[in-house]
Design a protein around this motif. Structure first.
Motif, PDB file in Angstrom:
ATOM      1  N   PRO A 190       0.782  -1.299   0.003  1.00  0.00           N
ATOM      2  CA  PRO A 190       0.048  -0.134   0.118  1.00  0.00           C
ATOM      3  C   PRO A 190       0.950   1.102   0.134  1.00  0.00           C
ATOM      4  CG  PRO A 190      -0.906  -1.594   1.545  1.00  0.00           C
ATOM      5  CD  PRO A 190       0.291  -2.226   1.117  1.00  0.00           C
ATOM      6  N   GLN A 191       2.110   1.214   0.677  1.00  0.00           N
ATOM      7  CA  GLN A 191       2.889   2.595   0.754  1.00  0.00           C
ATOM      8  C   GLN A 191       3.442   2.700  -0.604  1.00  0.00           C
ATOM      9  OE1 GLN A 191       3.395  -0.439   2.756  1.00  0.00           O
ATOM     10  NE2 GLN A 191       2.650   0.455   4.470  1.00  0.00           N
ATOM     11  N   LEU A 192       3.703   1.844  -1.582  1.00  0.00           N
ATOM     12  CA  LEU A 192       4.167   2.011  -2.751  1.00  0.00           C
ATOM     13  C   LEU A 192       3.108   2.372  -3.715  1.00  0.00           C
ATOM     14  CD1 LEU A 192       6.578   1.926  -4.542  1.00  0.00           C
ATOM     15  CD2 LEU A 192       6.119  -0.629  -5.298  1.00  0.00           C
ATOM     16  N   VAL A 193       1.902   2.001  -3.490  1.00  0.00           N
ATOM     17  CA  VAL A 193       0.724   2.405  -4.310  1.00  0.00           C
ATOM     18  C   VAL A 193       0.556   3.983  -4.286  1.00  0.00           C
ATOM     19  CG1 VAL A 193      -1.537   2.202  -4.919  1.00  0.00           C
ATOM     20  CG2 VAL A 193      -0.281   0.114  -4.633  1.00  0.00           C
ATOM     21  N   SER A 194       0.466   4.207  -2.479  1.00  0.00           N
ATOM     22  CA  SER A 194       0.265   5.707  -2.179  1.00  0.00           C
ATOM     23  C   SER A 194       1.290   6.555  -2.892  1.00  0.00           C
ATOM     24  CB  SER A 194       0.200   5.703  -0.925  1.00  0.00           C
ATOM     25  OG  SER A 194      -0.105   7.012  -0.475  1.00  0.00           O
ATOM     26  N   LYS A 195       2.644   6.017  -2.930  1.00  0.00           N
ATOM     27  CA  LYS A 195       3.579   6.926  -3.377  1.00  0.00           C
ATOM     28  C   LYS A 195       3.742   7.204  -4.934  1.00  0.00           C
ATOM     29  CE  LYS A 195       8.871   6.640  -3.988  1.00  0.00           C
ATOM     30  NZ  LYS A 195       9.979   5.909  -3.751  1.00  0.00           N
ATOM     31  N   TYR A 196       3.311   6.107  -5.628  1.00  0.00           N
ATOM     32  CA  TYR A 196       2.823   6.056  -7.095  1.00  0.00           C
ATOM     33  C   TYR A 196       1.984   7.162  -7.356  1.00  0.00           C
ATOM     34  CZ  TYR A 196       5.657   2.339  -8.802  1.00  0.00           C
ATOM     35  OH  TYR A 196       6.621   1.340  -9.378  1.00  0.00           O
ATOM     36  N   VAL A 197       0.761   7.332  -6.529  1.00  0.00           N
ATOM     37  CA  VAL A 197      -0.297   8.045  -6.891  1.00  0.00           C
ATOM     38  C   VAL A 197       0.189   9.569  -6.648  1.00  0.00           C
ATOM     39  CG1 VAL A 197      -2.672   8.903  -6.156  1.00  0.00           C
ATOM     40  CG2 VAL A 197      -2.060   6.471  -6.526  1.00  0.00           C
ATOM     41  N   SER A 198       0.846   9.591  -5.407  1.00  0.00           N
ATOM     42  CA  SER A 198       1.535  11.014  -5.078  1.00  0.00           C
ATOM     43  C   SER A 198       2.384  11.912  -6.054  1.00  0.00           C
ATOM     44  CB  SER A 198       2.314  10.995  -3.824  1.00  0.00           C
ATOM     45  OG  SER A 198       1.171  10.810  -2.606  1.00  0.00           O
ATOM     46  N   GLN A 199       3.305  10.910  -6.703  1.00  0.00           N
ATOM     47  CA  GLN A 199       4.178  11.280  -7.793  1.00  0.00           C
ATOM     48  C   GLN A 199       3.571  11.622  -8.910  1.00  0.00           C
ATOM     49  OE1 GLN A 199       6.736   7.709  -7.960  1.00  0.00           O
ATOM     50  NE2 GLN A 199       8.470   8.725  -6.464  1.00  0.00           N
ATOM     51  N   LEU A 200       2.510  10.894  -9.313  1.00  0.00           N
ATOM     52  CA  LEU A 200       1.620  11.231 -10.358  1.00  0.00           C
ATOM     53  C   LEU A 200       1.068  12.639 -10.236  1.00  0.00           C
ATOM     54  CD1 LEU A 200       0.691  10.120 -13.200  1.00  0.00           C
ATOM     55  CD2 LEU A 200      -1.073   9.289 -12.048  1.00  0.00           C
ATOM     56  N   GLU A 201       0.382  12.815  -9.263  1.00  0.00           N
ATOM     57  CA  GLU A 201      -0.267  14.099  -8.704  1.00  0.00           C
ATOM     58  C   GLU A 201       0.682  15.184  -8.744  1.00  0.00           C
ATOM     59  OE1 GLU A 201      -2.045  13.248  -5.062  1.00  0.00           O
ATOM     60  OE2 GLU A 201      -4.209  13.200  -6.088  1.00  0.00           O
ATOM     61  N   LYS A 202       2.000  14.950  -8.255  1.00  0.00           N
ATOM     62  CA  LYS A 202       3.129  15.996  -8.182  1.00  0.00           C
ATOM     63  C   LYS A 202       3.581  16.247  -9.712  1.00  0.00           C
ATOM     64  CE  LYS A 202       7.626  17.003  -6.353  1.00  0.00           C
ATOM     65  NZ  LYS A 202       8.747  16.573  -5.579  1.00  0.00           N
ATOM     66  N   HIS A 203       3.524  15.279 -10.509  1.00  0.00           N
ATOM     67  CA  HIS A 203       4.106  15.421 -11.853  1.00  0.00           C
ATOM     68  C   HIS A 203       3.142  16.296 -12.750  1.00  0.00           C
ATOM     69  CE1 HIS A 203       5.802  14.309 -15.764  1.00  0.00           C
ATOM     70  NE2 HIS A 203       4.910  13.898 -16.132  1.00  0.00           N
ATOM     71  N   ILE A 204       1.802  15.929 -12.561  1.00  0.00           N
ATOM     72  CA  ILE A 204       0.732  16.912 -13.456  1.00  0.00           C
ATOM     73  C   ILE A 204       0.031  18.050 -12.807  1.00  0.00           C
ATOM     74  CG2 ILE A 204       0.166  14.812 -14.776  1.00  0.00           C
ATOM     75  CD1 ILE A 204      -2.189  14.471 -13.033  1.00  0.00           C
ATOM     76  N   ALA A 205       0.734  18.127 -11.416  1.00  0.00           N
ATOM     77  CA  ALA A 205       0.480  19.379 -10.596  1.00  0.00           C
ATOM     78  C   ALA A 205      -0.997  19.624 -10.352  1.00  0.00           C
ATOM     79  CB  ALA A 205       1.275  20.666 -11.197  1.00  0.00           C
ATOM     80  N   VAL A 206      -1.780  18.339 -10.173  1.00  0.00           N
ATOM     81  CA  VAL A 206      -3.188  18.483  -9.847  1.00  0.00           C
ATOM     82  C   VAL A 206      -3.429  17.341  -9.065  1.00  0.00           C
ATOM     83  CG1 VAL A 206      -5.484  17.940 -11.075  1.00  0.00           C
ATOM     84  CG2 VAL A 206      -3.514  19.262 -12.364  1.00  0.00           C
ATOM     85  N   ARG A 207      -4.536  17.609  -7.942  1.00  0.00           N
ATOM     86  CA  ARG A 207      -4.796  16.498  -7.169  1.00  0.00           C
ATOM     87  C   ARG A 207      -6.027  15.766  -7.830  1.00  0.00           C
ATOM     88  NH1 ARG A 207      -4.827  15.404  -1.909  1.00  0.00           N
ATOM     89  NH2 ARG A 207      -3.653  17.198  -1.407  1.00  0.00           N
ATOM     90  N   LEU A 208      -5.709  14.475  -7.699  1.00  0.00           N
ATOM     91  CA  LEU A 208      -6.502  13.487  -8.519  1.00  0.00           C
ATOM     92  C   LEU A 208      -7.501  12.735  -7.487  1.00  0.00           C
ATOM     93  CD1 LEU A 208      -4.285  11.723 -10.671  1.00  0.00           C
ATOM     94  CD2 LEU A 208      -5.692  13.527 -11.301  1.00  0.00           C
ATOM     95  N   LEU A 209      -7.103  12.727  -6.206  1.00  0.00           N
ATOM     96  CA  LEU A 209      -8.037  12.037  -5.046  1.00  0.00           C
ATOM     97  C   LEU A 209      -7.988  12.743  -3.948  1.00  0.00           C
ATOM     98  CD1 LEU A 209      -6.461   8.299  -5.477  1.00  0.00           C
ATOM     99  CD2 LEU A 209      -8.615   9.194  -6.384  1.00  0.00           C
ATOM    100  N   ASN A 210      -9.276  12.917  -3.261  1.00  0.00           N
ATOM    101  CA  ASN A 210      -9.313  13.416  -1.811  1.00  0.00           C
ATOM    102  C   ASN A 210      -9.560  12.037  -1.065  1.00  0.00           C
ATOM    103  OD1 ASN A 210      -9.699  16.062  -2.463  1.00  0.00           O
ATOM    104  ND2 ASN A 210     -11.733  16.028  -3.136  1.00  0.00           N
ATOM    105  N   ARG A 211      -8.600  12.067  -0.109  1.00  0.00           N
ATOM    106  CA  ARG A 211      -8.170  10.857   0.779  1.00  0.00           C
ATOM    107  C   ARG A 211      -8.888  11.182   2.274  1.00  0.00           C
ATOM    108  NH1 ARG A 211      -4.283  12.318  -2.598  1.00  0.00           N
ATOM    109  NH2 ARG A 211      -2.816  10.577  -3.587  1.00  0.00           N
ATOM    110  N   THR A 212      -9.601  10.249   2.639  1.00  0.00           N
ATOM    111  CA  THR A 212     -10.169  10.217   4.098  1.00  0.00           C
ATOM    112  C   THR A 212      -9.274   8.796   4.655  1.00  0.00           C
ATOM    113  OG1 THR A 212     -11.988   9.044   3.863  1.00  0.00           O
ATOM    114  CG2 THR A 212     -12.055  11.599   3.619  1.00  0.00           C
ATOM    115  N   THR A 213      -9.475   8.814   6.072  1.00  0.00           N
ATOM    116  CA  THR A 213      -9.252   7.463   6.845  1.00  0.00           C
ATOM    117  C   THR A 213     -10.046   6.342   6.237  1.00  0.00           C
ATOM    118  OG1 THR A 213     -10.607   7.866   8.392  1.00  0.00           O
ATOM    119  CG2 THR A 213      -8.388   8.763   8.742  1.00  0.00           C
TER     120      THR A 213
END
Length: 307
Positions: A30-53
């Motif tokens: 799960p940590q790697l999946v989260s890292k991939y998504v965060s890197q993707l958002e940083k790359h395109i400079a747009v938030r793609l997901l709103n995360r809650t617990t």
């Protein structure tokens, strides 16, 4: 950053509904999946997901990105499958859902021809006009008629579905032929009462917006019943040409007010996005593409009426 892997991680999170389930499906942490998504958002400079617990939700930008990313990954997977020869010798049971009237009139020959090319594929064809949940109910493919809403499913356009208003010669001789839409208030109308087509029924909706009431007619959730009633002289029926074309061609029904016909629907083959699409599904999707012709064979004999 491996952009394709990051894109796959994002699509998996949306499809599976959580980072943990996406990690399981991708065989990653799960940590790697989260890292991939965060890197993707940083790359395109747009938030793609709103995360809650408890869950994740797509942003507006994420919804648009998901649709494009899904198609890109599907194209890549399909290319890999074709190049690796996975399309050879499909086998197993292909479970298909299809609308009742369309299947009765037009799927028998298609399935026979398909199995002559792929004899190791068994077909389990289930007929229903309701919109089945293809994942929960275990369908490989669903044939659907309508204007599809965006979803996580993949929809392959197969053919146009045109609607035509018609009545029997006997009925028109008795009650007159409507020449303008306002004339419909003097006629019996045979109304299709089921699913999306009922709500997009141009003539019927036009009557409602003009506060015009057609004379008492017949409502049914089956188009074949309405066409049979129209042939018998019961009134005017607005139905797909794949049902009405034979009766129009042999003179049992006569089209009227064709200039008021609704915009065509589409016939789609709908299936779930999967990383590796089963051979039997891919072969059927390829086979149905163009099978009915352009225009479809049921329209060819009545083209002058539907233009």
């Amino acid at each position: 950053m491996d952009r394709l892997e990051a894109m796959r991680a994002f699509v998996a999170v949306v499809t599976e509904g959580s980072f943990s389930q996406a990690a399981t499906s991708l065989n990653l942490s799960p940590q790697l999946v989260s890292k991939y998504v965060s890197q993707l958002e940083k790359h395109i400079a747009v938030r793609l997901l709103n995360r809650t617990t408890r869950k994740v939700n797509l942003t507006e930008a994420g919804t648009e990105y998901f649709q494009h990313a899904q198609q890109i990954l599907l194209s890549i997977d399909e290319m890999d499958q074709q190049l690796s020869g996975l399309q050879q010798n499909p086998s197993g049971t292909l479970k298909i859902s299809a609308p009742v009237s369309f299947a009765l009139k037009h799927l028998g020959s298609l399935i026979t021809d398909f199995q002559s090319h792929h004899p190791n594929v068994n077909i389990d064809l289930q007929l229903s006009d309701r919109k089945v949940d293809i994942i929960k109910e275990g369908f490989d493919i669903a044939l659907r008629i309508g204007q599809l809403k965006s979803s996580s499913l993949i929809a392959k356009y197969v053919a146009p579905i045109r609607l035509i208003l018609s009545a029997s010669p006997g009925y028109l001789n008795k009650y007159g032929t409507p020449l303008v839409a306002e004339d419909l208030k003097h006629h019996r109308y045979l109304h299709y009462s089921y699913s999306e087509m009922a709500h997009k029924d141009g003539i019927y909706q036009w009557l409602k917006t003009k506060n015009l009431d057609s004379r008492a007619g017949l409502s049914s959730n089956n188009g074949d019943v309405l066409i049979a009633a129209a042939i018998a002289g019961a009134g005017l029926a607005l139905q797909p040409t794949f049902i009405a074309s034979e009766a129009i061609s042999n003179g049992q029904l006569i089209p009227v007010l064709t200039e008021h016909s609704p915009e065509p629907f589409g016939l789609y083959a709908v299936y779930a996005h999967r990383k590796l699409l089963p051979n039997k599904v891919r072969c059927f999707i390829d086979f149905i593409d163009g099978y009915f012709g352009n225009p479809p064979h049921w329209d060819k004999t009545i083209l002058d009426h539907i233009r």
